[in-house]
Design an enzyme around this catalytic site. Structure first.
Site, PDB file in Angstrom:
ATOM      1  N   GLY A   9     -88.552 -56.688 -59.191  1.00 39.33           N
ATOM      2  CA  GLY A   9     -88.008 -56.885 -57.856  1.00 39.33           C
ATOM      3  C   GLY A   9     -87.629 -55.548 -57.252  1.00 39.33           C
ATOM      4  N   ALA A  10     -86.672 -55.566 -56.350  1.00 39.01           N
ATOM      5  CA  ALA A  10     -86.300 -54.348 -55.623  1.00 39.01           C
ATOM      6  C   ALA A  10     -85.758 -53.264 -56.550  1.00 39.01           C
ATOM      7  CB  ALA A  10     -85.273 -54.690 -54.541  1.00 39.01           C
ATOM      8  N   ILE A  11     -84.862 -53.632 -57.469  1.00 41.87           N
ATOM      9  CA  ILE A  11     -84.296 -52.631 -58.376  1.00 41.87           C
ATOM     10  C   ILE A  11     -85.351 -52.155 -59.367  1.00 41.87           C
ATOM     11  CG2 ILE A  11     -82.558 -52.205 -60.162  1.00 41.87           C
ATOM     12  CD1 ILE A  11     -80.707 -54.113 -58.761  1.00 41.87           C
ATOM     13  N   GLY A  12     -86.136 -53.077 -59.902  1.00 40.35           N
ATOM     14  CA  GLY A  12     -87.150 -52.704 -60.878  1.00 40.35           C
ATOM     15  C   GLY A  12     -88.166 -51.726 -60.327  1.00 40.35           C
ATOM     16  N   LYS A 193     -67.089 -53.996 -59.977  1.00 45.13           N
ATOM     17  CA  LYS A 193     -68.190 -54.595 -59.231  1.00 45.13           C
ATOM     18  C   LYS A 193     -68.029 -56.104 -59.113  1.00 45.13           C
ATOM     19  CE  LYS A 193     -73.122 -54.820 -58.609  1.00 45.13           C
ATOM     20  NZ  LYS A 193     -74.466 -54.723 -59.178  1.00 45.13           N
ATOM     21  N   ASN A 197     -68.420 -58.000 -55.775  1.00 46.34           N
ATOM     22  CA  ASN A 197     -69.464 -59.008 -55.600  1.00 46.34           C
ATOM     23  C   ASN A 197     -68.917 -60.418 -55.437  1.00 46.34           C
ATOM     24  OD1 ASN A 197     -71.812 -57.527 -55.510  1.00 46.34           O
ATOM     25  ND2 ASN A 197     -72.191 -57.604 -57.696  1.00 46.34           N
ATOM     26  N   SER A 268     -77.131 -60.487 -51.776  1.00 40.73           N
ATOM     27  CA  SER A 268     -78.307 -60.917 -52.534  1.00 40.73           C
ATOM     28  C   SER A 268     -78.324 -62.439 -52.659  1.00 40.73           C
ATOM     29  CB  SER A 268     -78.304 -60.280 -53.919  1.00 40.73           C
ATOM     30  OG  SER A 268     -77.139 -60.627 -54.646  1.00 40.73           O
ATOM     31  N   GLU A 280     -77.333 -66.148 -58.463  1.00 41.03           N
ATOM     32  CA  GLU A 280     -76.662 -65.621 -59.648  1.00 41.03           C
ATOM     33  C   GLU A 280     -75.184 -66.026 -59.706  1.00 41.03           C
ATOM     34  OE1 GLU A 280     -78.828 -61.531 -60.775  1.00 41.03           O
ATOM     35  OE2 GLU A 280     -77.840 -61.447 -58.835  1.00 41.03           O
TER      36      GLU A 280
END
Length: 320
Positions: A9-12, A193, A197, A268, A280
């Site tokens: 995905g975006a981070i990967g 975090k 979050n 997200s 998540e």
């Protein structure tokens, strides 16, 4: 150095580009559609920080574990959604031949306790966690856009081992243009975090607004303050600690720096909801509720927020 990234995905994609820029041999484990996109288009990291672009001859893509050679990887970076952790940890165990004798697993995800599925199968000294408070989006399957940044990516161990073996990954991320460090206090930063979050992500998703908008209304501020107070009570009762002594200390930084730095970022969880896919929430407010029950702490606002997101998720299941 050989690195496998699970979760494209975006981070990967962003981390893959970072590793390639530092001359690592990068492999991606991807779903078929994403695999085809990055084989055809290559990968790109755009947005703030250095822009990076690599054709598919600069990396390898796998779509099943049987294709992967044995004893090849020095590091495995987990950049999937937390909802996949049970499946990924089990798959790695069943295909442990692909890991070298000293392969380290580093988890780049939201939530707390994400190492737990992995240390069921692998020695805890091989498993690390990262705190990522940078905003990533994926405008196309092969492109990662870094939209906001407030603090460095931090890597460390929840099992209290030394960070020496993972310093090279942090250095590579840092040299690629994204600030990164290692820390022996990763638990404190992960809780920081979680505070961020669990307060912003689901509420922003429910109201369909960016983070900054939540601080411009007294009603949403009241909800966030209650969430923060409840989470602090859980941290204390569970025997953990974070970077602030009291919830009021945290609120001062939350409203003066953390939210302004990420004002325009959209949650997200909202992105997941718009795609009609599972969120998540279980590793965010769901984890707060789990620890609260274990320690006899009341968290009614977290429970309401959790139930609202799960209600939205259940509507997806009914429409399938």
């Amino acid at each position: 150095m050989n690195i496998l990234i699970i979760g494209t995905g975006a981070i990967g994609i962003a981390l893959g580009a970072s590793m390639i820029s530092q001359k690592a041999n990068v492999s991606f484990y991807a779903r078929e559609k994403t695999a085809q996109a990055i084989k055809t288009e290559g990968i790109q990291r755009i947005g703030i920080f250095n822009h990076l672009k690599y054709d598919s001859n600069k990396f390898t893509v796998y779509t099943n574990y049987e294709e992967i050679p044995s004893n090849i990887f020095d590091y495995i970076l987990i950049t999937s959604k937390t909802t996949a952790n049970n499946d990924i940890s089990r798959a790695l165990h069943e295909n442990k031949r692909i890991l070298g004798k000293n392969t380290k697993i580093i988890i780049f995800q939201n939530g707390f306790g994400n190492d737990e599925p992995y240390i069921q199968y692998f020695d805890k000294t091989r498993v690390y966690c990262a705190r990522v408070i940078t905003g990533f989006t994926r405008p196309q399957r092969h492109i990662s856009e870094i939209t906001v940044h407030t603090q460095p990516i931090l890597i460390g161990s929840l099992q209290n081992q030394d960070t020496q073996d993972i310093e090279v990954i942090s250095e590579m991320i840092n040299k690629s243009g994204i600030p990164s460090k290692t820390t022996k206090d990763i638990d404190k930063y992960l809780w920081a975090k979680m505070l961020y979050n669990c307060t912003l992500n689901p509420l922003g998703a429910i109201l369909d607004v960016n983070y900054g908008k939540l601080t411009e209304n007294n009603y949403s501020i009241n909800i966030m303050n209650k969430l923060i107070d409840e989470i602090f009570n859980v941290i204390t009762a569970s025997g953990y600690s974070t970077l602030w002594k009291t919830s009021d200390d945290y609120k001062k930084e939350f409203y003066s720096k953390l939210v302004p730095d990420t004002y325009n970022h959209k949650p997200s969880t909202l992105q997941d909801i718009k795609k009609k896919q599972k969120t998540e929430i279980d590793t965010l407010n769901g984890k707060i509720i789990q620890l609260a029950k274990q320690n006899n702490v009341e968290v009614p606002v977290n429970e309401i927020i959790y139930d609202m997101i799960k209600t939205i998720e259940s509507n997806f299941e009914e429409s399938e």
